[in-house]
Design a protein around this motif. Structure first.
Motif, PDB file in Angstrom:
ATOM      1  N   GLU A  29     -22.112   7.931 -67.410  1.00 29.09           N
ATOM      2  CA  GLU A  29     -22.025   8.013 -68.873  1.00 29.09           C
ATOM      3  C   GLU A  29     -22.887   9.162 -69.354  1.00 29.09           C
ATOM      4  O   GLU A  29     -23.837   9.560 -68.689  1.00 29.09           O
ATOM      5  CB  GLU A  29     -22.514   6.710 -69.520  1.00 29.09           C
ATOM      6  CG  GLU A  29     -21.590   5.534 -69.322  1.00 29.09           C
ATOM      7  CD  GLU A  29     -22.009   4.335 -70.162  1.00 29.09           C
ATOM      8  OE1 GLU A  29     -22.273   4.529 -71.360  1.00 29.09           O
ATOM      9  OE2 GLU A  29     -22.059   3.242 -69.610  1.00 29.09           O
ATOM     10  N   LYS A  30     -22.521   9.691 -70.544  1.00 23.66           N
ATOM     11  CA  LYS A  30     -23.310  10.758 -71.141  1.00 23.66           C
ATOM     12  C   LYS A  30     -24.406  10.132 -72.000  1.00 23.66           C
ATOM     13  O   LYS A  30     -24.202   9.094 -72.630  1.00 23.66           O
ATOM     14  CB  LYS A  30     -22.438  11.640 -72.028  1.00 23.66           C
ATOM     15  CG  LYS A  30     -21.545  12.578 -71.273  1.00 23.66           C
ATOM     16  CD  LYS A  30     -20.794  13.420 -72.274  1.00 23.66           C
ATOM     17  CE  LYS A  30     -20.592  14.818 -71.756  1.00 23.66           C
ATOM     18  NZ  LYS A  30     -19.949  15.654 -72.763  1.00 23.66           N
ATOM     19  N   ALA A  31     -25.545  10.784 -72.035  1.00 19.59           N
ATOM     20  CA  ALA A  31     -26.639  10.321 -72.889  1.00 19.59           C
ATOM     21  C   ALA A  31     -26.283  10.617 -74.342  1.00 19.59           C
ATOM     22  O   ALA A  31     -25.791  11.702 -74.657  1.00 19.59           O
ATOM     23  CB  ALA A  31     -27.932  11.021 -72.510  1.00 19.59           C
ATOM     24  N   PRO A  32     -26.495   9.675 -75.222  1.00 16.63           N
ATOM     25  CA  PRO A  32     -26.193   9.923 -76.634  1.00 16.63           C
ATOM     26  C   PRO A  32     -27.150  10.955 -77.212  1.00 16.63           C
ATOM     27  O   PRO A  32     -28.297  11.075 -76.780  1.00 16.63           O
ATOM     28  CB  PRO A  32     -26.398   8.557 -77.299  1.00 16.63           C
ATOM     29  CG  PRO A  32     -27.264   7.799 -76.372  1.00 16.63           C
ATOM     30  CD  PRO A  32     -27.023   8.328 -74.999  1.00 16.63           C
ATOM     31  N   LYS A  33     -26.664  11.722 -78.152  1.00 20.99           N
ATOM     32  CA  LYS A  33     -27.498  12.702 -78.848  1.00 20.99           C
ATOM     33  C   LYS A  33     -28.060  12.025 -80.095  1.00 20.99           C
ATOM     34  O   LYS A  33     -27.341  11.340 -80.820  1.00 20.99           O
ATOM     35  CB  LYS A  33     -26.687  13.927 -79.268  1.00 20.99           C
ATOM     36  CG  LYS A  33     -26.127  14.700 -78.111  1.00 20.99           C
ATOM     37  CD  LYS A  33     -27.223  15.423 -77.368  1.00 20.99           C
ATOM     38  CE  LYS A  33     -26.632  16.238 -76.236  1.00 20.99           C
ATOM     39  NZ  LYS A  33     -27.639  16.725 -75.333  1.00 20.99           N
ATOM     40  N   VAL A  34     -29.341  12.232 -80.327  1.00 22.99           N
ATOM     41  CA  VAL A  34     -30.001  11.623 -81.473  1.00 22.99           C
ATOM     42  C   VAL A  34     -30.509  12.729 -82.379  1.00 22.99           C
ATOM     43  O   VAL A  34     -31.223  13.622 -81.937  1.00 22.99           O
ATOM     44  CB  VAL A  34     -31.182  10.734 -81.016  1.00 22.99           C
ATOM     45  CG1 VAL A  34     -31.888  10.124 -82.215  1.00 22.99           C
ATOM     46  CG2 VAL A  34     -30.696   9.647 -80.080  1.00 22.99           C
ATOM     47  N   ASP A  35     -30.144  12.658 -83.642  1.00 30.18           N
ATOM     48  CA  ASP A  35     -30.613  13.620 -84.637  1.00 30.18           C
ATOM     49  C   ASP A  35     -31.453  12.842 -85.647  1.00 30.18           C
ATOM     50  O   ASP A  35     -30.933  12.235 -86.582  1.00 30.18           O
ATOM     51  CB  ASP A  35     -29.427  14.310 -85.309  1.00 30.18           C
ATOM     52  CG  ASP A  35     -29.858  15.467 -86.184  1.00 30.18           C
ATOM     53  OD1 ASP A  35     -31.080  15.639 -86.397  1.00 30.18           O
ATOM     54  OD2 ASP A  35     -28.982  16.202 -86.663  1.00 30.18           O
ATOM     55  N   PHE A  36     -32.755  12.843 -85.442  1.00 27.73           N
ATOM     56  CA  PHE A  36     -33.647  12.038 -86.269  1.00 27.73           C
ATOM     57  C   PHE A  36     -33.625  12.464 -87.737  1.00 27.73           C
ATOM     58  O   PHE A  36     -33.658  11.619 -88.634  1.00 27.73           O
ATOM     59  CB  PHE A  36     -35.086  12.098 -85.731  1.00 27.73           C
ATOM     60  CG  PHE A  36     -35.254  11.370 -84.435  1.00 27.73           C
ATOM     61  CD1 PHE A  36     -35.339  12.067 -83.249  1.00 27.73           C
ATOM     62  CD2 PHE A  36     -35.306   9.985 -84.397  1.00 27.73           C
ATOM     63  CE1 PHE A  36     -35.482  11.405 -82.051  1.00 27.73           C
ATOM     64  CE2 PHE A  36     -35.450   9.318 -83.202  1.00 27.73           C
ATOM     65  CZ  PHE A  36     -35.541  10.029 -82.021  1.00 27.73           C
ATOM     66  N   GLU A  37     -33.556  13.763 -87.989  1.00 25.15           N
ATOM     67  CA  GLU A  37     -33.565  14.240 -89.375  1.00 25.15           C
ATOM     68  C   GLU A  37     -32.313  13.762 -90.115  1.00 25.15           C
ATOM     69  O   GLU A  37     -32.387  13.312 -91.255  1.00 25.15           O
ATOM     70  CB  GLU A  37     -33.673  15.771 -89.430  1.00 25.15           C
ATOM     71  CG  GLU A  37     -35.062  16.303 -89.149  1.00 25.15           C
ATOM     72  CD  GLU A  37     -35.380  16.381 -87.660  1.00 25.15           C
ATOM     73  OE1 GLU A  37     -34.450  16.341 -86.839  1.00 25.15           O
ATOM     74  OE2 GLU A  37     -36.570  16.477 -87.321  1.00 25.15           O
ATOM     75  N   ALA A  38     -31.160  13.850 -89.467  1.00 24.80           N
ATOM     76  CA  ALA A  38     -29.921  13.407 -90.106  1.00 24.80           C
ATOM     77  C   ALA A  38     -29.931  11.893 -90.313  1.00 24.80           C
ATOM     78  O   ALA A  38     -29.506  11.397 -91.367  1.00 24.80           O
ATOM     79  CB  ALA A  38     -28.720  13.815 -89.265  1.00 24.80           C
ATOM     80  N   ASP A  39     -30.436  11.150 -89.337  1.00 25.65           N
ATOM     81  CA  ASP A  39     -30.521   9.702 -89.479  1.00 25.65           C
ATOM     82  C   ASP A  39     -31.462   9.320 -90.611  1.00 25.65           C
ATOM     83  O   ASP A  39     -31.194   8.399 -91.382  1.00 25.65           O
ATOM     84  CB  ASP A  39     -30.995   9.053 -88.173  1.00 25.65           C
ATOM     85  CG  ASP A  39     -29.939   9.100 -87.085  1.00 25.65           C
ATOM     86  OD1 ASP A  39     -28.775   9.434 -87.392  1.00 25.65           O
ATOM     87  OD2 ASP A  39     -30.281   8.804 -85.923  1.00 25.65           O
ATOM     88  N   TYR A  40     -32.574  10.031 -90.716  1.00 24.89           N
ATOM     89  CA  TYR A  40     -33.543   9.747 -91.773  1.00 24.89           C
ATOM     90  C   TYR A  40     -32.939  10.042 -93.143  1.00 24.89           C
ATOM     91  O   TYR A  40     -33.083   9.262 -94.080  1.00 24.89           O
ATOM     92  CB  TYR A  40     -34.813  10.568 -91.564  1.00 24.89           C
ATOM     93  CG  TYR A  40     -35.876  10.302 -92.592  1.00 24.89           C
ATOM     94  CD1 TYR A  40     -36.631   9.138 -92.542  1.00 24.89           C
ATOM     95  CD2 TYR A  40     -36.117  11.197 -93.623  1.00 24.89           C
ATOM     96  CE1 TYR A  40     -37.596   8.876 -93.488  1.00 24.89           C
ATOM     97  CE2 TYR A  40     -37.083  10.935 -94.577  1.00 24.89           C
ATOM     98  CZ  TYR A  40     -37.823   9.783 -94.499  1.00 24.89           C
ATOM     99  OH  TYR A  40     -38.784   9.522 -95.451  1.00 24.89           O
ATOM    100  N   ALA A  41     -32.241  11.168 -93.268  1.00 22.66           N
ATOM    101  CA  ALA A  41     -31.608  11.525 -94.538  1.00 22.66           C
ATOM    102  C   ALA A  41     -30.563  10.487 -94.928  1.00 22.66           C
ATOM    103  O   ALA A  41     -30.468  10.095 -96.093  1.00 22.66           O
ATOM    104  CB  ALA A  41     -30.990  12.909 -94.440  1.00 22.66           C
ATOM    105  N   ALA A  42     -29.791  10.021 -93.960  1.00 18.90           N
ATOM    106  CA  ALA A  42     -28.777   8.996 -94.248  1.00 18.90           C
ATOM    107  C   ALA A  42     -29.436   7.685 -94.668  1.00 18.90           C
ATOM    108  O   ALA A  42     -28.961   7.001 -95.578  1.00 18.90           O
ATOM    109  CB  ALA A  42     -27.894   8.775 -93.020  1.00 18.90           C
ATOM    110  N   ALA A  43     -30.541   7.343 -94.028  1.00 18.41           N
ATOM    111  CA  ALA A  43     -31.247   6.112 -94.386  1.00 18.41           C
ATOM    112  C   ALA A  43     -31.806   6.203 -95.798  1.00 18.41           C
ATOM    113  O   ALA A  43     -31.810   5.209 -96.536  1.00 18.41           O
ATOM    114  CB  ALA A  43     -32.368   5.845 -93.389  1.00 18.41           C
ATOM    115  N   GLN A  44     -32.278   7.378 -96.199  1.00 17.10           N
ATOM    116  CA  GLN A  44     -32.798   7.543 -97.555  1.00 17.10           C
ATOM    117  C   GLN A  44     -31.687   7.352 -98.583  1.00 17.10           C
ATOM    118  O   GLN A  44     -31.921   6.764 -99.642  1.00 17.10           O
ATOM    119  CB  GLN A  44     -33.432   8.933 -97.714  1.00 17.10           C
ATOM    120  CG  GLN A  44     -34.676   9.129 -96.901  1.00 17.10           C
ATOM    121  CD  GLN A  44     -35.750   8.119 -97.230  1.00 17.10           C
ATOM    122  OE1 GLN A  44     -36.052   7.906 -98.391  1.00 17.10           O
ATOM    123  NE2 GLN A  44     -36.296   7.481 -96.231  1.00 17.10           N
TER     124      GLN A  44
END
Length: 123
Positions: A29-44
């Protein structure tokens, strides 16, 4: 900015996480890519409802967090110490304060014996 996930099956918190880490290491399996800045912006964006962004919603939010009781404002008071130059005035004030030489509690021999007995190991 996407961060790479480093897998370590030995420290996985769940069985599913351990299996995923093992599969990533094995190349299945491929490791998932994590974009913390985009996740944080979406959470806001998700943290506030559409109503909260309206003027009515802001008024409701302010009313919800407003203090329930009236908070009084502190008043500044000034105290002026009058210098008398008389040492007796100081001694009178000092008499009202307990001396450090006086015991705070009464400790008698029975209390000391009891404390020593309690401190001994029981056999």
């Amino acid at each position: 900015m996407a961060d790479d996930i480093k897998t370590n099956p030995g420290v996985a918190s769940t069985h599913d996480a351990q299996l995923l880490a093992e599969n990533i290491e094995a190349g299945e399996e491929k490791a998932p890519k994590v974009d913390f800045e985009a996740d944080y912006a979406a959470a806001q964006k998700m943290s506030l409802s559409e109503v909260a962004n309206t003027p009515e919603g802001k008024k409701l939010a302010e009313a919800a967090v407003a203090p329930k009781h009236k908070v009084t404002e502190p008043k500044e008071t000034k105290t002026v110490a009058v210098e008398t130059g008389n040492p007796e005035d100081f001694l009178e004030m000092a008499d009202g304060i307990a001396s450090r030489n006086e015991p705070v509690t009464n400790v008698d021999d029975d209390l000391v014996k009891k404390a020593l007995e309690m401190g001994k190991p029981k056999m």
